[in-house]
Scaffold this motif. Structure first.
Motif, PDB file in Angstrom:
ATOM      1  N   GLY A 157      -5.543   0.348   4.429  1.00  0.00           N
ATOM      2  CA  GLY A 157      -4.755  -0.008   3.262  1.00  0.00           C
ATOM      3  C   GLY A 157      -3.301  -0.268   3.613  1.00  0.00           C
ATOM      4  N   VAL A 158      -2.566  -0.771   2.635  1.00  0.00           N
ATOM      5  CA  VAL A 158      -1.154  -1.107   2.838  1.00  0.00           C
ATOM      6  C   VAL A 158      -0.305   0.147   2.664  1.00  0.00           C
ATOM      7  N   PRO A 159       0.581   0.478   3.610  1.00  0.00           N
ATOM      8  CA  PRO A 159       1.468   1.640   3.437  1.00  0.00           C
ATOM      9  C   PRO A 159       2.366   1.448   2.212  1.00  0.00           C
ATOM     10  N   GLN A 160       2.387   2.436   1.324  1.00  0.00           N
ATOM     11  CA  GLN A 160       3.134   2.315   0.081  1.00  0.00           C
ATOM     12  C   GLN A 160       4.091   3.473  -0.139  1.00  0.00           C
ATOM     13  N   GLY A 161       4.403   4.183   0.948  1.00  0.00           N
ATOM     14  CA  GLY A 161       5.273   5.339   0.820  1.00  0.00           C
ATOM     15  C   GLY A 161       6.702   4.981   0.472  1.00  0.00           C
ATOM     16  N   ARG A 162       7.226   3.926   1.084  1.00  0.00           N
ATOM     17  CA  ARG A 162       8.601   3.496   0.815  1.00  0.00           C
ATOM     18  C   ARG A 162       8.566   2.021   0.466  1.00  0.00           C
ATOM     19  N   ILE A 163       8.983   1.700  -0.764  1.00  0.00           N
ATOM     20  CA  ILE A 163       8.976   0.319  -1.225  1.00  0.00           C
ATOM     21  C   ILE A 163      10.423  -0.139  -1.375  1.00  0.00           C
ATOM     22  N   GLU A 164      10.825  -0.984  -0.438  1.00  0.00           N
ATOM     23  CA  GLU A 164      12.201  -1.457  -0.383  1.00  0.00           C
ATOM     24  C   GLU A 164      12.222  -2.975  -0.459  1.00  0.00           C
ATOM     25  N   GLU A 165      13.389  -3.553  -0.325  1.00  0.00           N
ATOM     26  CA  GLU A 165      13.551  -5.000  -0.366  1.00  0.00           C
ATOM     27  C   GLU A 165      12.646  -5.655   0.674  1.00  0.00           C
ATOM     28  N   GLY A 166      11.865  -6.622   0.237  1.00  0.00           N
ATOM     29  CA  GLY A 166      10.979  -7.338   1.142  1.00  0.00           C
ATOM     30  C   GLY A 166       9.590  -6.737   1.282  1.00  0.00           C
ATOM     31  N   TRP A 167       9.392  -5.530   0.720  1.00  0.00           N
ATOM     32  CA  TRP A 167       8.094  -4.872   0.887  1.00  0.00           C
ATOM     33  C   TRP A 167       6.957  -5.678   0.278  1.00  0.00           C
ATOM     34  N   HIS A 168       7.159  -6.235  -0.910  1.00  0.00           N
ATOM     35  CA  HIS A 168       6.069  -6.920  -1.602  1.00  0.00           C
ATOM     36  C   HIS A 168       5.607  -8.158  -0.837  1.00  0.00           C
ATOM     37  N   ARG A 169       6.527  -8.902  -0.248  1.00  0.00           N
ATOM     38  CA  ARG A 169       6.106 -10.081   0.526  1.00  0.00           C
ATOM     39  C   ARG A 169       5.334  -9.660   1.771  1.00  0.00           C
ATOM     40  N   GLN A 170       5.799  -8.606   2.424  1.00  0.00           N
ATOM     41  CA  GLN A 170       5.070  -8.114   3.591  1.00  0.00           C
ATOM     42  C   GLN A 170       3.703  -7.569   3.180  1.00  0.00           C
ATOM     43  N   ALA A 171       3.662  -6.861   2.058  1.00  0.00           N
ATOM     44  CA  ALA A 171       2.394  -6.302   1.587  1.00  0.00           C
ATOM     45  C   ALA A 171       1.407  -7.408   1.235  1.00  0.00           C
ATOM     46  N   ALA A 172       1.891  -8.475   0.613  1.00  0.00           N
ATOM     47  CA  ALA A 172       1.013  -9.584   0.254  1.00  0.00           C
ATOM     48  C   ALA A 172       0.357 -10.176   1.499  1.00  0.00           C
ATOM     49  N   SER A 173       1.148 -10.371   2.531  1.00  0.00           N
ATOM     50  CA  SER A 173       0.597 -10.919   3.780  1.00  0.00           C
ATOM     51  C   SER A 173      -0.422  -9.978   4.392  1.00  0.00           C
ATOM     52  N   ARG A 174      -0.122  -8.684   4.344  1.00  0.00           N
ATOM     53  CA  ARG A 174      -1.040  -7.717   4.943  1.00  0.00           C
ATOM     54  C   ARG A 174      -2.339  -7.617   4.149  1.00  0.00           C
ATOM     55  N   LEU A 175      -2.258  -7.697   2.830  1.00  0.00           N
ATOM     56  CA  LEU A 175      -3.474  -7.671   2.021  1.00  0.00           C
ATOM     57  C   LEU A 175      -4.400  -8.824   2.399  1.00  0.00           C
ATOM     58  N   LEU A 176      -3.833 -10.005   2.515  1.00  0.00           N
ATOM     59  CA  LEU A 176      -4.645 -11.175   2.854  1.00  0.00           C
ATOM     60  C   LEU A 176      -5.221 -11.068   4.262  1.00  0.00           C
ATOM     61  N   ALA A 177      -4.405 -10.573   5.198  1.00  0.00           N
ATOM     62  CA  ALA A 177      -4.869 -10.452   6.578  1.00  0.00           C
ATOM     63  C   ALA A 177      -5.977  -9.410   6.699  1.00  0.00           C
ATOM     64  N   THR A 178      -5.849  -8.303   5.945  1.00  0.00           N
ATOM     65  CA  THR A 178      -6.855  -7.251   6.024  1.00  0.00           C
ATOM     66  C   THR A 178      -8.182  -7.718   5.439  1.00  0.00           C
ATOM     67  N   ILE A 179      -8.138  -8.448   4.335  1.00  0.00           N
ATOM     68  CA  ILE A 179      -9.366  -9.006   3.767  1.00  0.00           C
ATOM     69  C   ILE A 179     -10.069  -9.880   4.800  1.00  0.00           C
ATOM     70  N   ALA A 180      -9.298 -10.755   5.456  1.00  0.00           N
ATOM     71  CA  ALA A 180      -9.887 -11.673   6.436  1.00  0.00           C
ATOM     72  C   ALA A 180     -10.479 -10.916   7.618  1.00  0.00           C
ATOM     73  N   LEU A 181      -9.753  -9.898   8.114  1.00  0.00           N
ATOM     74  CA  LEU A 181     -10.238  -9.170   9.289  1.00  0.00           C
ATOM     75  C   LEU A 181     -11.484  -8.355   8.947  1.00  0.00           C
ATOM     76  N   ARG A 182     -11.478  -7.651   7.828  1.00  0.00           N
ATOM     77  CA  ARG A 182     -12.660  -6.862   7.468  1.00  0.00           C
ATOM     78  C   ARG A 182     -13.876  -7.770   7.303  1.00  0.00           C
ATOM     79  N   THR A 183     -13.660  -8.944   6.713  1.00  0.00           N
ATOM     80  CA  THR A 183     -14.766  -9.886   6.531  1.00  0.00           C
ATOM     81  C   THR A 183     -15.292 -10.376   7.872  1.00  0.00           C
ATOM     82  N   THR A 184     -14.386 -10.647   8.791  1.00  0.00           N
ATOM     83  CA  THR A 184     -14.812 -11.070  10.130  1.00  0.00           C
ATOM     84  C   THR A 184     -15.641  -9.992  10.813  1.00  0.00           C
ATOM     85  N   ILE A 185     -15.172  -8.748  10.724  1.00  0.00           N
ATOM     86  CA  ILE A 185     -15.910  -7.642  11.342  1.00  0.00           C
ATOM     87  C   ILE A 185     -17.315  -7.548  10.752  1.00  0.00           C
ATOM     88  N   VAL A 186     -17.421  -7.588   9.441  1.00  0.00           N
ATOM     89  CA  VAL A 186     -18.724  -7.441   8.792  1.00  0.00           C
ATOM     90  C   VAL A 186     -19.614  -8.647   9.079  1.00  0.00           C
TER      91      VAL A 186
END
Length: 584
Positions: A157-186
């Motif tokens: 999952g996406v680390p959500q302990g500290r949400i600062e400037e720029g976190w949401h854009r980084q989180a969006a990229s990580r969400l998409l990348a994690t979906i793609a990687l988990r799908t590839t693994i499966v």
């Protein structure tokens, strides 16, 4: 084969617009050739009890996972649960016991892994970094193999302990990348090995709703500028994943797409239940407080200690994490002058009686329970929102109205259904041992940032979704018309998957297959096997002495104690739950 795809927090209220706009062609194709249901979640509508109900075909009062944590008997203390607290066999173990080769990837509430599965990698609640626990996957060597090949298991999952400037854009990229990687693994696992049943879970649909609702909903009281359309992009990514999975599973595969609850927006108004109880004379805070201090201590410990070291630090002091969590919830309450109290959880508006003989400082006599609950219910129905004058509570339910089973006592005594002003859920917060002065107020911008201890802009709703398609499943032209969609429960959804895998419900299951509804009546009439409307023979309902059921139950110690997390594991799981917004 049977392919189960789990989208956490997905609902038709979210996906219908995306399907209509052409953003989700794979889901549209599934809807066209299959059937759809709205799925009623559990009480509360959250990950652990809901997915466990799907995996067991029973409600929380029967499978024993009623929340992320349970109250310790005879104490004002909580402990966090894992799969060993589950007291019913899973559909995965039943399918495996019937000779099916089963794979399960990233499903929550599965740690430690079931050895009956041919392959299992546990979900986001797995304490990967705490103690090198061997139970997060089966076979034992699988985790190392996947890490070496892919560099990640794609479950954290996406680390959500500290949400600062720029976190949401980084989180969006990580969400998409994690979906793609988990799908590839499966997809690789499905391509390289043979499975009769495979299930994969995606948490990203839940995470994106919690944190990005504020950017896409202009009507939200919490709307603000930020990366728009991230929710749409995540669902487009999930749709691409669905297309890949269905293609690898093959044209003859049956597909179950299911979610555990729905998603919607949060209000900027928060309720502080223990303050409300104190204002009504049901609870008294100690003169010195304590709740605020306990939370401050917890925040300081988490702020000063780097995240990778937190689990190891708490691990050196047995029970430190749960004690700190319990103090943060219950400190500052004068128990000898308190009739009722609340956990003040954001997703579970509910009250406990301070019952003599159950709570260590209980003052309510058992003979007075009915009258006290009746008075509390009446007072709750009169609780008014100071900002619009409307009722806060729309319905009050006693525990026995909602829970029927041997573990019903794990649930609170009184559960509230809340109004949603203008369609947005009330938030909840800690009364901080009396430091909170109002039973309801608007949250500050800082409190709405969504980090640990803050409030997220999206919340859960009671209804998720299920779509079932395949060669053995008929289609319906009406399934895309939302008012005509039938409803079922999480237990029904699980039994449906079990039936599609060729095994019928056990005697303990409360769910019923919504695809082959005549299974229940045919088996109840005493048939040993039956042929469904699709022409497939389904195994008869296992009797208690049936070897298939006996094999599935071998891993469950019904009379022993669950295997609690060790101190380091519990610390990591608590902080992961908090960072995902489930704990205040």
């Amino acid at each position: 084969m049977l392919l189960v795809v789990a989208w956490d927090g997905a609902c038709f209220e979210v996906v219908d617009d995306f399907v209509a706009a052409g953003d989700m062609p794979a889901l549209a194709a599934l809807l066209e050739r299959g059937r759809a249901w709205r799925v009623r979640s559990t009480v509360p509508p959250v990950t652990f009890p809901a997915w466990t109900s799907f995996m067991t075909g029973t409600g929380p009062a029967r499978h024993g996972i009623t929340d992320f944590a349970v109250r310790d008997p005879g104490a004002y203390r909580v402990r966090f649960v894992n799969s060993t607290y589950r007291r019913q066999p899973t559909i995965w173990s039943l399918l495996a016991a019937a000779g099916k080769r089963v794979g399960v990837y990233a499903m929550p509430a599965t740690y430690p892994a079931e050895k009956s599965c041919a392959l299992q990698v546990c979900g986001f609640d797995t304490p990967l970094g705490a103690s090198g626990a061997e139970g997060f996957c089966h076979p034992r060597t699988l985790g190392d193999q996947l890490m070496k090949r892919y560099g990640s298991l794609a479950i954290e999952g996406v680390p959500q302990g500290r949400i600062e400037e720029g976190w949401h854009r980084q989180a969006a990229s990580r969400l998409l990348a994690t979906i793609a990687l988990r799908t590839t693994i499966v997809c690789d696992l499905l391509s390289e090995q043979s499975f009769d049943v495979f299930a994969v879970h995606y948490m990203e649909s839940d995470t994106v709703a919690h944190h990005f609702w504020q950017f896409d909903d202009d009507a939200s009281p919490r709307t603000r500028q930020g990366p728009r359309s991230t929710i749409r992009e995540v669902y487009r990514a999930l749709d691409r994943a669905l297309a890949r999975l269905v293609a690898v599973a093959g044209d003859d595969a049956d597909v179950v797409l299911v979610s555990d609850h729905g998603s919607g927006g949060c209000s900027d108004r928060a309720i502080f239940w223990n303050r409300w109880l104190a204002d009504g004379g049901w609870l008294r805070f100690t003169s010195g407080g304590g709740g605020a201090g306990a939370r401050a201590l917890r925040r300081a410990a988490l702020k000063l200690v780097p995240a990778p070291l937190q689990a190891r630090l708490f691990g050196r002091f047995a029970g430190a994490a749960s004690r700190l969590e319990s103090r943060a919830r219950f400190a500052g309450i004068d128990w000898v002058n308190t009739s009722a109290f609340s956990d003040e959880l954001p997703y579970y508006p509910s009250l406990w009686l301070n019952l003599k003989g159950r709570e260590p400082g209980g003052i309510i006599e058992r003979g007075d329970v009915d009258s006290v609950l009746r008075d509390l219910a009446a007072a709750a129905m009169e609780f008014r929102d100071p900002f619009d004058g409307g009722r806060v509570v729309s319905a009050v339910r006693r525990r026995e109205e909602l829970f029927d089973g041997p573990f019903a006592a794990l649930a609170p005594d009184l559960i509230f259904e809340l109004r949603q002003p203008d369609g947005y859920s009330y938030c909840a917060g800690s009364s901080l041992g009396g430091a909170e002065a109002s039973a309801m107020r608007r949250l500050s911008a800082y409190e709405m940032r969504g980090a640990k201890g803050g409030s997220t802009s999206g919340s859960h709703r009671d209804f998720g979704l299920m779509v079932v398609a395949g060669t053995r499943v008929g289609s319906s032209d009406a399934v895309t018309a939302e008012p005509l969609r039938a409803c079922c429960t999480m237990a029904d959804a699980g039994v449906t998957a079990l039936a599609l895998g060729g095994v019928a419900a056990t005697p303990a299951m409360e769910g019923c297959s919504v695809v082959d509804c005549e299974v229940r009546s045919a088996l109840a009439a005493g048939g040993q096997t039956f042929v469904s409307e699709s022409g497939d023979e389904v195994s008869a309902m296992p009797e208690p002495s049936d070897p298939t059921l006996a094999r599935a139950e071998q891993s469950i110690d019904y009379y022993g104690s669950p295997h609690a997390y060790d101190a380091a594991e519990e610390a990591e799981v608590i902080e992961r739950l908090r960072s995902l917004g489930y704990l205040p």
